[in-house]
Design a protein around this motif. Sequence first.
Motif, short mmCIF file in Angstrom:
data_model
loop_
_atom_site.label_atom_id
_atom_site.label_comp_id
_atom_site.label_asym_id
_atom_site.label_seq_id
_atom_site.Cartn_x
_atom_site.Cartn_y
_atom_site.Cartn_z
N GLY A 1 1.00 -1.09 0.02
CA GLY A 1 0.03 -0.11 0.00
C GLY A 1 0.73 1.34 -0.08
N VAL A 2 2.28 1.25 -0.24
CA VAL A 2 3.12 2.50 -0.41
C VAL A 2 2.83 3.14 -1.61
CG1 VAL A 2 5.32 3.13 -0.05
CG2 VAL A 2 4.40 1.54 1.33
N ASN B 1 0.78 1.80 3.53
CA ASN B 1 0.02 2.89 3.29
C ASN B 1 0.82 4.16 3.47
OD1 ASN B 1 -2.21 1.15 2.61
ND2 ASN B 1 -2.45 0.72 4.99
N ALA B 2 2.09 4.21 3.57
CA ALA B 2 2.58 5.53 3.70
C ALA B 2 2.54 6.14 2.44
CB ALA B 2 4.02 5.56 4.12
N SER B 3 2.65 7.63 2.11
CA SER B 3 2.47 8.16 0.86
C SER B 3 3.41 9.15 0.80
CB SER B 3 0.99 8.95 0.83
OG SER B 3 0.20 8.37 0.60
N ILE B 4 4.73 8.95 0.10
CA ILE B 4 5.94 9.57 -0.05
C ILE B 4 5.43 10.57 -1.34
CG2 ILE B 4 8.25 9.80 -0.26
CD1 ILE B 4 7.08 8.29 2.41
N LEU B 5 5.33 11.93 -1.34
CA LEU B 5 4.89 12.63 -2.57
C LEU B 5 6.05 13.62 -3.03
CD1 LEU B 5 1.14 12.88 -1.66
CD2 LEU B 5 2.33 11.08 -3.19
N GLY B 6 5.99 13.89 -4.25
CA GLY B 6 7.14 15.02 -4.74
C GLY B 6 8.42 14.79 -5.19
N GLY C 1 7.03 5.53 9.15
CA GLY C 1 6.01 4.65 9.60
C GLY C 1 4.81 4.50 8.86
N GLY C 2 3.98 3.62 9.16
CA GLY C 2 2.76 3.25 8.43
C GLY C 2 1.70 4.77 8.33
#
Length: 87
Positions: A6-7, A40-45, A56-57
């Motif tokens: 879910g990342v 479920n982490a979101s790393i954006l940009g 972390g989650g």
Amino acid sequence: MTLYQGVTLGSKSFKKDADGNMLNIPRHPIIEDNVTIYSNASILGRITIGHDSVIGGNIWVTHDVAPNSRVQQSKAVERHFEGGLGI
């Protein structure tokens, strides 16, 4: 690098030229060596997650993370209200 389910490694926006065409420029994150990103982490940009870091989650990251960092949710704060206060 270890990614759990879910990342999201994505862009924040798409830059366009004067004609409305998307520019072919890098827009996704850079993940350095030995990084762990939990579910479920979101790393954006176009940011950098420094080496030996842990994300972390359920975290949203939109800024650079220094090497050897740990990014996690803060602990829940429990509050009690009486007599209708807090509504």
